[in-house]
Design a protein around this motif. Structure first.
Motif, PDB file in Angstrom:
ATOM      1  N   ALA A 180       0.729  -1.337   0.018  1.00  0.00           N
ATOM      2  CA  ALA A 180      -0.080  -0.031   0.082  1.00  0.00           C
ATOM      3  C   ALA A 180       0.968   1.148   0.066  1.00  0.00           C
ATOM      4  CB  ALA A 180      -1.042  -0.042   1.180  1.00  0.00           C
ATOM      5  N   ASP A 181       1.940   1.103   0.636  1.00  0.00           N
ATOM      6  CA  ASP A 181       2.881   2.442   0.829  1.00  0.00           C
ATOM      7  C   ASP A 181       3.412   2.596  -0.626  1.00  0.00           C
ATOM      8  OD1 ASP A 181       2.712   2.677   3.540  1.00  0.00           O
ATOM      9  OD2 ASP A 181       4.251   1.115   3.944  1.00  0.00           O
ATOM     10  N   LEU A 182       3.808   1.560  -1.223  1.00  0.00           N
ATOM     11  CA  LEU A 182       4.415   1.633  -2.796  1.00  0.00           C
ATOM     12  C   LEU A 182       3.302   2.110  -3.730  1.00  0.00           C
ATOM     13  CD1 LEU A 182       6.353  -1.579  -2.793  1.00  0.00           C
ATOM     14  CD2 LEU A 182       7.392   1.059  -2.800  1.00  0.00           C
ATOM     15  N   LYS A 183       1.967   1.922  -3.609  1.00  0.00           N
ATOM     16  CA  LYS A 183       0.920   2.287  -4.210  1.00  0.00           C
ATOM     17  C   LYS A 183       0.901   3.774  -4.259  1.00  0.00           C
ATOM     18  CE  LYS A 183      -1.913  -1.885  -4.676  1.00  0.00           C
ATOM     19  NZ  LYS A 183      -2.939  -2.546  -4.580  1.00  0.00           N
ATOM     20  N   ALA A 184       0.977   4.328  -3.209  1.00  0.00           N
ATOM     21  CA  ALA A 184       1.150   5.670  -2.870  1.00  0.00           C
ATOM     22  C   ALA A 184       2.308   6.580  -3.881  1.00  0.00           C
ATOM     23  CB  ALA A 184       1.403   6.194  -1.611  1.00  0.00           C
ATOM     24  N   LEU A 185       3.160   5.939  -4.409  1.00  0.00           N
ATOM     25  CA  LEU A 185       4.003   6.551  -5.239  1.00  0.00           C
ATOM     26  C   LEU A 185       3.289   6.964  -6.612  1.00  0.00           C
ATOM     27  CD1 LEU A 185       7.120   4.430  -4.679  1.00  0.00           C
ATOM     28  CD2 LEU A 185       6.875   6.611  -3.701  1.00  0.00           C
ATOM     29  N   HIS A 186       2.447   6.270  -7.140  1.00  0.00           N
ATOM     30  CA  HIS A 186       1.756   6.524  -8.272  1.00  0.00           C
ATOM     31  C   HIS A 186       2.782   6.756  -9.546  1.00  0.00           C
ATOM     32  CE1 HIS A 186      -2.074   6.870  -6.260  1.00  0.00           C
ATOM     33  NE2 HIS A 186      -1.668   8.107  -5.475  1.00  0.00           N
ATOM     34  N   LEU A 187       3.710   5.674  -9.609  1.00  0.00           N
ATOM     35  CA  LEU A 187       4.632   5.890 -10.538  1.00  0.00           C
ATOM     36  C   LEU A 187       4.325   5.699 -11.884  1.00  0.00           C
ATOM     37  CD1 LEU A 187       7.580   3.777  -8.755  1.00  0.00           C
ATOM     38  CD2 LEU A 187       7.280   6.383  -8.856  1.00  0.00           C
ATOM     39  N   LYS A 188       2.869   5.598 -12.195  1.00  0.00           N
ATOM     40  CA  LYS A 188       2.501   5.560 -13.599  1.00  0.00           C
ATOM     41  C   LYS A 188       2.059   7.051 -13.971  1.00  0.00           C
ATOM     42  CE  LYS A 188      -0.122   1.244 -13.804  1.00  0.00           C
ATOM     43  NZ  LYS A 188      -1.508   0.607 -14.013  1.00  0.00           N
TER      44      LYS A 188
END
Length: 558
Positions: free
Chosen positions: A67-75
């Protein structure tokens, strides 16, 4: 569609090889490779970690989850910098911080494929020294701080372009040519007041600073002070001799206290105060120079746009140093437009282009190459505002680059990325029109840009090949993907770096050292970096860098 058995076998073999290639491209680094990667990381120590103010930051605790990594929104965004933050305190003397850091980096890289191979990301190790027990260290952050920036395209640039054209129209309501000789209207100005005089500050500093001092030395310091007189930050600039830097900075913060901001025109403004401390601090003496004194004051860039401020030494009419200030017609216009509409906060060095250009009237400004991708929007306006308020007496060549006219990142090729626009003219309106055309064509996409391609392109334009002096306006947070194209260049490039707030990108320092370029920031000019020897540690604008065989490493943040 049917295939024969041999054809099927060949296709199967081909796809196996293709998948193997992809797997190798995303395979984790070996232990030896990871050790080499780690040894080149920037690293500094600080009492407690402070996030950079001008970039969006996302904290990934050491126990980060999906979930923490999804917060990066790297798309939608790309990573600019990663800080691995930890504390120096060890409960167990045998604890191996390096191995823990390597493990954390490996875990993060496993979740973000290609992260360690991405040369655009700047990595920094930050060791916090401000706690000495488990209880004290518990509230300190441990983990990764990931700085991200949004992807810019021609579509996302529309709002910035609308804002840019509105601001330029306001600026153009009155004469676009600078009235450099017009003195302007005189307004009230006083140097910021301190709560204590110089001798009282020296006595307080002597009480608060107890570091053993072997030899006499003078240490420069710098304070960032808010409009209400509150000290926001303290930087100590070590001269090279042993010094308890953090203790001295803390002592200065306690001993040097301002009672107000910088008073101009019945308003209070934030400012920078520069001074000197003589060490060791001696006992109080009625006669003789004080051990603490100020050498200069500097106003923020937004205030410099409004007022012409002159700092003057005491004379027969004035018992102390003093200041004079004037507001010009251009300043009055800017004051009106700045308060007319709300705008997002500008970076601290938003005026860096104009300041550097004004600082160097001796430069030949015949060829200017500038990054106009989305991240450079504040500095694009600064360039146009400087041109609009300057007299263009001779034709100049401008090259604007947007890193490929929104070409998909995967299709960008070194030296053939494109997105280059040029104009040679003495007409401000033609320059503005060409720059806006370049911005409309593309926003940049991924972080690395095609600066070198643009520089080489500029050398093919008139007055080349005679023009060997180029000015490059570049983004400190990104580094050209194509720097190797400059291997054989003979041009002298003056790099105006935009976005230098916490550090100078070590890759730009290495580029300047390799090719004999110079670097220019809002604070000053870095010349002759090619003369610095491998193994030396140098202090540049408050930060210490180690010169290695591979370039520069940030090793101390003051």
């Amino acid at each position: 569609m049917m295939f024969s058995l041999p054809t099927r076998a060949l296709l199967t073999a081909f796809f196996i090889l293709l998948l193997a290639g992809v797997a190798r491209a995303q395979a984790p680094l070996s232990e030896a490779e990871l050790d080499t990667f780690y040894n080149q990381l920037n690293a500094y120590r600080t009492a407690r970690y402070q996030q950079l103010p001008d970039l969006e930051a996302i904290q990934l605790p050491s126990t980060f989850s999906g979930a923490d990594l999804k917060a990066l929104h790297l798309k939608d965004r790309h990573i600019v910098r990663i800080d691995l933050v930890y504390t120096a305190f060890k409960l167990n003397p045998g604890f191996n911080q390096r191995q823990l850091n390597l493990s954390r980096i490996r875990n993060l890289a496993a979740e973000v494929p290609g992260l360690l191979q991405d040369e655009a990301v700047m990595w920094t190790l930050v060791e916090q020294t401000g706690c000495n027990s488990p209880a004290e260290c518990q509230p300190f952050f441990h983990g990764f701080v990931v700085y991200v920036a949004r992807h810019y395209t021609a579509a996302t640039m529309r709002a910035d372009l609308d804002s840019l054209t509105r601001k330029l129209r306001r600026l153009a309501k009155k004469h676009p040519i600078a009235r450099k000789k017009a003195p302007g209207k005189k307004v009230a100005c006083n140097l910021p007041g301190t709560r204590f005089n110089n001798r009282q500050m020296a006595l307080a500093l002597r009480r608060n600073y107890h570091c053993p001092q072997r030899g006499a030395q003078q240490v420069a310091f710098q304070l960032a002070v808010a409009a209400d007189g509150t000290t926001q930050s303290v930087q100590v600039l070590p001269p090279g001799q042993p010094l308890c830097t953090e203790e001295l900075a803390a002592a200065i913060r306690k001993s040097v206290v301002f009672s107000s901001g910088f008073p101009i025109d019945r308003k209070q403004f934030p400012f920078i105060a520069k001074g000197v401390v003589r060490l060791p601090i001696g006992p109080f003496q009625l006669l003789g120079p004080p051990d603490v004194f100020f050498t200069n004051f500097a106003l923020s860039d937004s205030v410099a746009r409004l007022y012409r401020v002159f700092l003057k030494k005491k004379d027969r009419q004035h018992k102390h140093d003093y200041c004079e200030a004037r507001i010009t017609k251009a300043g009055e216009l800017l004051a009106a437009t700045d308060t007319a509409t709300e705008a997002p906060p500008l970076p601290a060095d938003a005026n860096v282009v104009a300041r550097v250009m004004q600082r160097h009237p001796e430069w030949p400004k015949e060829v200017v190459v500038t990054d106009v991708t989305g991240s450079m929007f504040p500095y694009t306006y600064d360039l146009l505002a400087w041109l609009q308020l300057s007299a263009l007496e001779n034709e100049k060549t401008f090259v604007f680059f947007n890193d490929g006219n929104d070409l998909p990142d995967k299709q960008k090729r070194v030296g053939k990325t494109g997105g280059l626009f040029h104009v040679k003219t003495d007409s401000y309106k033609l320059i503005e029109s060409k720059l806006i055309e370049a911005m409309k064509a593309g926003g940049g996409g991924d972080p690395p840009e095609n600066d070198a391609e643009a520089l080489l392109y500029a050398q093919t334009l008139p007055p080349a090949p005679e023009a060997t002096d180029l000015i490059l306006i570049a983004d400190n947070y990104t580094f050209p993907r194509d720097a190797r194209l400059l291997k054989n260049t003979t041009a002298h490039v003056r790099i105006i770096l935009c976005g230098v707030h916490d550090y100078i990108n070590p890759k730009y320092l290495a580029l300047a050292r390799q090719h004999g370029f110079s670097i220019h920031t809002i604070e000053g000019d870095l010349m002759d970096l090619s003369k610095v020897l491998e193994g030396e540690t140098i202090t540049l604008q408050g930060q210490q860098y180690l010169v290695t065989k591979d370039g520069f490493k940030l090793v101390q943040k003051t």
